[in-house]
Scaffold this motif. Structure first.
Motif, PDB file in Angstrom:
ATOM      1  N   LEU A 191      -9.215 -16.466   2.228  1.00 21.68           N
ATOM      2  CA  LEU A 191      -9.879 -15.252   1.745  1.00 21.68           C
ATOM      3  C   LEU A 191      -9.143 -14.005   2.220  1.00 21.68           C
ATOM      4  O   LEU A 191      -8.990 -13.029   1.465  1.00 21.68           O
ATOM      5  CB  LEU A 191     -11.330 -15.227   2.220  1.00 21.68           C
ATOM      6  N   ALA A 192      -8.673 -14.017   3.464  1.00 25.65           N
ATOM      7  CA  ALA A 192      -7.924 -12.872   3.975  1.00 25.65           C
ATOM      8  C   ALA A 192      -6.627 -12.675   3.200  1.00 25.65           C
ATOM      9  O   ALA A 192      -6.153 -11.538   3.058  1.00 25.65           O
ATOM     10  CB  ALA A 192      -7.620 -13.065   5.460  1.00 25.65           C
ATOM     11  N   ASP A 193      -6.069 -13.770   2.677  1.00 28.64           N
ATOM     12  CA  ASP A 193      -4.845 -13.675   1.887  1.00 28.64           C
ATOM     13  C   ASP A 193      -5.113 -13.287   0.434  1.00 28.64           C
ATOM     14  O   ASP A 193      -4.185 -13.193  -0.366  1.00 28.64           O
ATOM     15  CB  ASP A 193      -4.092 -15.012   1.914  1.00 28.64           C
ATOM     16  N   GLY A 194      -6.386 -13.099   0.096  1.00 27.84           N
ATOM     17  CA  GLY A 194      -6.729 -12.653  -1.247  1.00 27.84           C
ATOM     18  C   GLY A 194      -6.961 -13.740  -2.266  1.00 27.84           C
ATOM     19  O   GLY A 194      -6.815 -13.504  -3.470  1.00 27.84           O
ATOM     20  N   ALA A 195      -7.333 -14.942  -1.832  1.00 24.67           N
ATOM     21  CA  ALA A 195      -7.590 -16.029  -2.785  1.00 24.67           C
ATOM     22  C   ALA A 195      -8.668 -15.613  -3.776  1.00 24.67           C
ATOM     23  O   ALA A 195      -9.705 -15.070  -3.400  1.00 24.67           O
ATOM     24  CB  ALA A 195      -8.027 -17.290  -2.058  1.00 24.67           C
ATOM     25  N   ALA A 196      -8.418 -15.877  -5.059  1.00 23.69           N
ATOM     26  CA  ALA A 196      -9.386 -15.524  -6.097  1.00 23.69           C
ATOM     27  C   ALA A 196     -10.531 -16.526  -6.158  1.00 23.69           C
ATOM     28  O   ALA A 196     -11.642 -16.191  -6.584  1.00 23.69           O
ATOM     29  CB  ALA A 196      -8.694 -15.449  -7.453  1.00 23.69           C
ATOM     30  N   GLY A 197     -10.269 -17.763  -5.761  1.00 17.75           N
ATOM     31  CA  GLY A 197     -11.294 -18.807  -5.801  1.00 17.75           C
ATOM     32  C   GLY A 197     -10.888 -19.955  -4.905  1.00 17.75           C
ATOM     33  O   GLY A 197      -9.757 -20.011  -4.400  1.00 17.75           O
ATOM     34  N   LEU A 198     -11.811 -20.885  -4.711  1.00 14.84           N
ATOM     35  CA  LEU A 198     -11.594 -21.991  -3.772  1.00 14.84           C
ATOM     36  C   LEU A 198     -11.992 -23.326  -4.386  1.00 14.84           C
ATOM     37  O   LEU A 198     -13.034 -23.425  -5.043  1.00 14.84           O
ATOM     38  CB  LEU A 198     -12.428 -21.779  -2.503  1.00 14.84           C
ATOM     39  N   LEU A 199     -11.170 -24.337  -4.155  1.00  7.50           N
ATOM     40  CA  LEU A 199     -11.532 -25.731  -4.400  1.00  7.50           C
ATOM     41  C   LEU A 199     -11.598 -26.395  -3.036  1.00  7.50           C
ATOM     42  O   LEU A 199     -10.616 -26.380  -2.283  1.00  7.50           O
ATOM     43  CB  LEU A 199     -10.508 -26.434  -5.282  1.00  7.50           C
ATOM     44  N   LEU A 200     -12.747 -26.996  -2.704  1.00 11.09           N
ATOM     45  CA  LEU A 200     -12.991 -27.465  -1.348  1.00 11.09           C
ATOM     46  C   LEU A 200     -13.363 -28.941  -1.323  1.00 11.09           C
ATOM     47  O   LEU A 200     -14.209 -29.389  -2.105  1.00 11.09           O
ATOM     48  CB  LEU A 200     -14.135 -26.663  -0.707  1.00 11.09           C
ATOM     49  N   ALA A 201     -12.738 -29.677  -0.412  1.00 13.88           N
ATOM     50  CA  ALA A 201     -13.125 -31.063  -0.147  1.00 13.88           C
ATOM     51  C   ALA A 201     -13.199 -31.233   1.368  1.00 13.88           C
ATOM     52  O   ALA A 201     -12.305 -31.818   1.981  1.00 13.88           O
ATOM     53  CB  ALA A 201     -12.125 -32.035  -0.758  1.00 13.88           C
ATOM     54  N   PRO A 202     -14.252 -30.712   2.011  1.00 13.79           N
ATOM     55  CA  PRO A 202     -14.349 -30.814   3.470  1.00 13.79           C
ATOM     56  C   PRO A 202     -14.428 -32.275   3.911  1.00 13.79           C
ATOM     57  O   PRO A 202     -15.012 -33.111   3.217  1.00 13.79           O
ATOM     58  CB  PRO A 202     -15.662 -30.081   3.794  1.00 13.79           C
ATOM     59  N   ARG A 203     -13.861 -32.560   5.077  1.00 15.31           N
ATOM     60  CA  ARG A 203     -13.887 -33.938   5.572  1.00 15.31           C
ATOM     61  C   ARG A 203     -15.310 -34.369   5.895  1.00 15.31           C
ATOM     62  O   ARG A 203     -15.737 -35.463   5.568  1.00 15.31           O
ATOM     63  CB  ARG A 203     -13.010 -34.072   6.824  1.00 15.31           C
ATOM     64  N   TRP A 204     -16.067 -33.538   6.634  1.00 16.99           N
ATOM     65  CA  TRP A 204     -17.461 -33.801   6.979  1.00 16.99           C
ATOM     66  C   TRP A 204     -17.644 -35.225   7.504  1.00 16.99           C
ATOM     67  O   TRP A 204     -18.392 -36.035   6.951  1.00 16.99           O
ATOM     68  CB  TRP A 204     -18.370 -33.556   5.787  1.00 16.99           C
TER      69      TRP A 204
END
Length: 366
Positions: A127-140
């Motif tokens: 986010l600090a680098d300016g990402a427009a969106g996120l795809l997330l696969a947390p290990r959990w």
């Protein structure tokens, strides 16, 4: 001395109006405050109608009146966060990449180490680098790990889609876009295949260190209990050291070969491929032949076909999960932040690849 809120917000407003748009991380660096502080200021200025919030970018309100705004910094990159050494999710990554690059979006890959909570700083950096969106696969790896991420992920101010993850109803992330495999259907395919071959006693083995493994365990119990042709079934951990959510009773950490013998099972379903391949090796060492004496079904189908005996395997649509997640994220990025449509929770069906590790039951139980 910390700058008062009023003058700081005026400086943000002046910077954005002079440029047309600015990245939140750049504003934070210029003002020498945290990204979180700038986001709060921007939220208030946007509420007053003096700025427009974008995906990691702040735009002048003049753009809303038809004047051109500067393009998003970094080409509107999409950050993808996946665990290290996870071949399954790397296939999903490749599927997502094909869609994003075709749409002209740069992929910024962040690989999370095995440490608990490792994804959060990567998300903050993206986010600090300016990402427009996120795809997330947390290990959990544990439920506590999962619940520990709910707060900061629910507060994201850019579009985000979970891949192969589905937080439970009532949780802070239940209303977050997600794309995953229907793992219960995968278990159903394995059970139907084995019972169709005449197997009536089956051992299931999963890990408990991922949301997928926990989903599979619940599905195994539900489907096996309800199936009219299954006489007896048992579940154990693929590897006792995987028992992060324990303690478990002795029968649920039993060695697989011994459990097969003790239950009289003639078939096994294992998550994932490596554990299934190792079981075949251990059975051979004990004089048990696959598939003549015991049929084996792997779950994942990443390397199942490479065994000395190619394994029948349930294959979740790994690459397609990534592709559909990326398409959903692109759709969100095309929508106005205040006009996002309903949350989408998409499930894709696995398939079954039948190979040499399963056959009709002809031998007595092990």
């Amino acid at each position: 001395m910390r700058e008062p809120v009023g003058p700081r917000r005026q400086r943000i407003l002046a910077a954005v109006e002079s440029r047309g748009s600015a990245r939140v991380s750049d504003l934070a660096a210029e003002l020498q405050v945290s990204v979180v502080t700038v986001r709060r200021d921007v939220e208030e200025l946007a509420r007053e109608g003096r700025l427009r919030r974008g995906h990691g970018v702040v735009r002048s309100a003049l753009a809303a009146q038809g004047l051109p705004a500067a393009p998003a910094p970094d080409g509107g990159a999409v950050a993808v966060v996946v665990p290290e050494r996870h071949a399954y999710l790397y296939e999903s990554l490749h599927g997502a990449r094909s869609v994003l690059e075709a749409a002209g979006r740069r992929v910024a890959l962040h690989i999370a180490p095995r440490a608990s909570g490792a994804e959060r700083p990567l998300v903050e950096r993206a986010l600090a680098d300016g990402a427009a969106g996120l795809l997330l696969a947390p290990r959990w790896r544990t439920r506590a790990d999962e619940e520990g991420d709910y707060g900061h992920l629910a507060a994201l101010d850019v579009p985000a889609v979970l891949m192969e993850r589905r937080p439970p109803p009532g949780s802070a992330l239940h209303a977050m876009d997600s794309v995953r495999s229907d793992h219960a259907h995968g278990v159903h395919l394995a059970v139907q295949h084995l019972t169709g071959l005449g197997h009536r006693r089956i051992v299931f083995a999963t890990r408990d260190d991922s949301p997928t493994a926990r989903t599979l365990r619940a599905a195994c119990a539900r489907i096996a209990d309800a199936h009219p042709l299954i006489e007896k079934w048992a579940w154990t951990l693929c590897a006792p050291e995987a028992g992060h959510d324990g303690p478990y009773p002795a029968e649920e950490t039993a060695e697989l070969s011994a459990l097969l013998h003790g239950t009289g099972a003639t078939a096994a379903v294992l998550h994932g491929d490596v554990d299934a391949l190792m079981l075949v090796q251990r059975l051979a060492d004990n004089g048990v032949r696959v598939p003549e004496d015991c049929s084996v079904v792997a779950y994942d189908d990443v390397v199942a076909a490479l065994g000395t005996t190619p394994l029948t395997a349930v294959a979740p649509p790994k690459a397609e999960v990534g592709r559909v997640a990326a398409e959903l994220l692109l759709r969100r990025l095309d929508e106005s932040p205040g006009a996002w449509g309903p949350v989408r929770r998409i499930e894709l069906l696995p398939s079954l690849s039948v190979r040499g590790s399963t056959r009709a039951r002809t031998a007595a139980p092990i």
